[in-house]
Design a protein around this motif. Sequence first.
Motif, short mmCIF file in Angstrom:
data_model
loop_
_atom_site.label_atom_id
_atom_site.label_comp_id
_atom_site.label_asym_id
_atom_site.label_seq_id
_atom_site.Cartn_x
_atom_site.Cartn_y
_atom_site.Cartn_z
N GLN A 124 0.84 -1.19 0.00
CA GLN A 124 0.00 0.00 0.00
C GLN A 124 0.88 1.25 0.00
O GLN A 124 1.67 1.47 0.92
N LEU A 125 0.74 2.05 -1.06
CA LEU A 125 1.57 3.23 -1.22
C LEU A 125 0.71 4.48 -1.35
O LEU A 125 -0.34 4.45 -2.01
N LEU A 126 1.17 5.56 -0.73
CA LEU A 126 0.57 6.87 -0.96
C LEU A 126 1.59 7.71 -1.72
O LEU A 126 2.70 7.93 -1.23
N PHE A 127 1.24 8.13 -2.93
CA PHE A 127 2.08 9.02 -3.72
C PHE A 127 1.60 10.44 -3.48
O PHE A 127 0.45 10.77 -3.77
N ALA A 128 2.46 11.28 -2.95
CA ALA A 128 2.07 12.63 -2.58
C ALA A 128 2.97 13.65 -3.27
O ALA A 128 4.19 13.50 -3.30
N GLY A 129 2.36 14.70 -3.82
CA GLY A 129 3.15 15.74 -4.45
C GLY A 129 2.33 16.53 -5.44
O GLY A 129 1.22 16.13 -5.83
N PRO A 130 2.86 17.67 -5.88
CA PRO A 130 2.14 18.53 -6.82
C PRO A 130 1.82 17.81 -8.13
O PRO A 130 2.47 16.83 -8.50
N SER A 131 0.83 18.31 -8.82
CA SER A 131 0.46 17.76 -10.11
C SER A 131 1.63 17.86 -11.09
O SER A 131 2.35 18.86 -11.11
N GLU A 175 -9.83 -11.16 -8.43
CA GLU A 175 -9.50 -12.11 -9.49
C GLU A 175 -8.26 -11.72 -10.28
O GLU A 175 -7.62 -12.57 -10.89
N THR A 176 -7.94 -10.43 -10.30
CA THR A 176 -6.86 -9.93 -11.16
C THR A 176 -5.78 -9.26 -10.34
O THR A 176 -5.99 -8.17 -9.79
N ARG A 177 -4.62 -9.90 -10.25
CA ARG A 177 -3.50 -9.27 -9.57
C ARG A 177 -2.96 -8.16 -10.45
O ARG A 177 -2.78 -8.32 -11.66
N GLY A 178 -2.72 -7.01 -9.85
CA GLY A 178 -2.23 -5.89 -10.64
C GLY A 178 -1.79 -4.74 -9.76
O GLY A 178 -1.79 -4.83 -8.53
N VAL A 179 -1.40 -3.65 -10.42
CA VAL A 179 -1.10 -2.39 -9.75
C VAL A 179 -2.36 -1.54 -9.88
O VAL A 179 -2.77 -1.20 -10.99
N TYR A 180 -2.98 -1.22 -8.76
CA TYR A 180 -4.22 -0.44 -8.75
C TYR A 180 -3.90 0.99 -8.34
O TYR A 180 -3.50 1.25 -7.21
N LEU A 181 -4.07 1.91 -9.30
CA LEU A 181 -3.78 3.32 -9.06
C LEU A 181 -5.09 4.09 -8.91
O LEU A 181 -5.90 4.14 -9.84
N PHE A 182 -5.28 4.70 -7.74
CA PHE A 182 -6.45 5.53 -7.49
C PHE A 182 -5.98 6.99 -7.56
O PHE A 182 -5.35 7.51 -6.65
N ASN A 183 -6.30 7.61 -8.71
CA ASN A 183 -5.78 8.94 -9.01
C ASN A 183 -6.78 10.03 -8.61
O ASN A 183 -7.98 9.78 -8.56
N GLU A 184 -6.25 11.23 -8.38
CA GLU A 184 -7.08 12.39 -8.06
C GLU A 184 -7.99 12.13 -6.86
O GLU A 184 -9.17 12.49 -6.85
N VAL A 185 -7.43 11.50 -5.83
CA VAL A 185 -8.23 11.20 -4.63
C VAL A 185 -8.70 12.48 -3.95
O VAL A 185 -9.70 12.48 -3.24
N ASP A 186 -8.02 13.60 -4.22
CA ASP A 186 -8.41 14.88 -3.60
C ASP A 186 -9.82 15.29 -4.02
O ASP A 186 -10.48 16.06 -3.33
N ILE A 215 -1.32 -1.46 -4.26
CA ILE A 215 -2.34 -0.42 -4.21
C ILE A 215 -1.64 0.94 -4.08
O ILE A 215 -0.84 1.15 -3.16
N ILE A 216 -1.95 1.86 -4.99
CA ILE A 216 -1.36 3.20 -4.96
C ILE A 216 -2.47 4.24 -4.94
O ILE A 216 -3.36 4.23 -5.80
N VAL A 217 -2.42 5.11 -3.97
CA VAL A 217 -3.34 6.24 -3.91
C VAL A 217 -2.52 7.50 -4.15
O VAL A 217 -1.48 7.71 -3.50
N ALA A 218 -2.94 8.32 -5.11
CA ALA A 218 -2.17 9.52 -5.47
C ALA A 218 -2.93 10.77 -5.02
O ALA A 218 -4.13 10.90 -5.24
N THR A 219 -2.20 11.67 -4.37
CA THR A 219 -2.80 12.91 -3.89
C THR A 219 -1.88 14.10 -4.16
O THR A 219 -0.65 13.98 -4.09
N ASN A 220 -2.49 15.24 -4.46
CA ASN A 220 -1.73 16.49 -4.59
C ASN A 220 -1.64 17.22 -3.25
O ASN A 220 -0.84 18.14 -3.10
N HIS A 221 -2.46 16.80 -2.29
CA HIS A 221 -2.54 17.50 -1.01
C HIS A 221 -2.49 16.52 0.15
O HIS A 221 -3.52 16.22 0.79
N PRO A 222 -1.31 16.01 0.46
CA PRO A 222 -1.19 15.02 1.55
C PRO A 222 -1.60 15.57 2.90
O PRO A 222 -1.96 14.82 3.80
#
Length: 330
Positions: A124-131, A175-186, A215-222
């Motif tokens: 589980q990763l949180l990617f944080a930083g400006p757009s 059912e499907t192993r993968g990299v799940y990116l949840f973008n624009e969570v803000d 699992i990756i959640v990406a945010t511009n405003h951590p």
Amino acid sequence: MSETVSANDDIIELVQSHADGDDKKFYVIAMQIAAKAARLGHTQFAQELRDLVTELRRKTHHEAQLATIKTRGELESFATISYPDVRFNSMTLSPDNQKQLYNVVVEQHQRDKLMLYNLRPIQQLLFAGPSGTGKTLAAKALAGELNLPLISVRLDMPIGDTATKLRSIIDISQETRGVYLFNEVDAITADGGEARQAINLLLQFVEDDYLNNLIIVATNHPQSFGYATLRRFDQVIKFELPSGDEIRSVIENRLAVFTPMKASWEPIVAAADGLSHADLAVAATNAVKRAVLNGKIGKSAGDFEEWTEYLCYELEERKRYCNTDCEGQT
């Protein structure tokens, strides 16, 4: 003679299995042909056939996964699936980001070894930083390095039945192993009501997923995430605006053979200060197009000087555009 007859029989069976749509039998026969070829000393042919079968299996699996999303019509604009060919060596990463991302790949590749000691790899990763600082590109690179599909979920859509759609994505993840990116969570963290239900569902998924997914959640405003939320992630990776050598590296990677050998980098770096990786790429592309159209891609000192001016101009223009855009959003 017997070898020829056997080979002919194999080819007939191979074609018949394809005509019947029996993929499993097709792969088995193809691998049997490869094994026989290897025993006869045709090692190169055998290896090429194995590689083709492996790639075909991967593409077939990809198409099946894509069909899963497409058959759920409500997910088509909400999620996309791809097999990125991006790798870390094609990116400009800060030393810290490079170390953190490589560590994720190492742990994922050696997950079985960790599991022997009842340890779990980073999942589980949180990617944080400006757009524009490379969060999405880094997710693509992780998928590419791990040879996994990237399932990218857009959360900047109208809320609607977001929670229902997220449940559908969670079902697919079983059912499907993968990299799940949840973008624009803000886009959903600031609202209440159904948006809060959606973010709670997402965070529960982050905390409970033990199915070998990344699992990756990406945010511009951590800063919008409290401690209780941040602790759900195995690692928070911060993406910063590039500076100094990183700016030069981003521009050189973008321009490749068009990069002037004698460009004056000091004014270029100064003009680029405060711009994101994405902004640098746009400015560099615009500059090289101007240089090409004006015939300034030669080797003379004048060409290098004018090329530097083009790039600095485009960088300043991009900066003005970004500043105006930010002011309009405040």
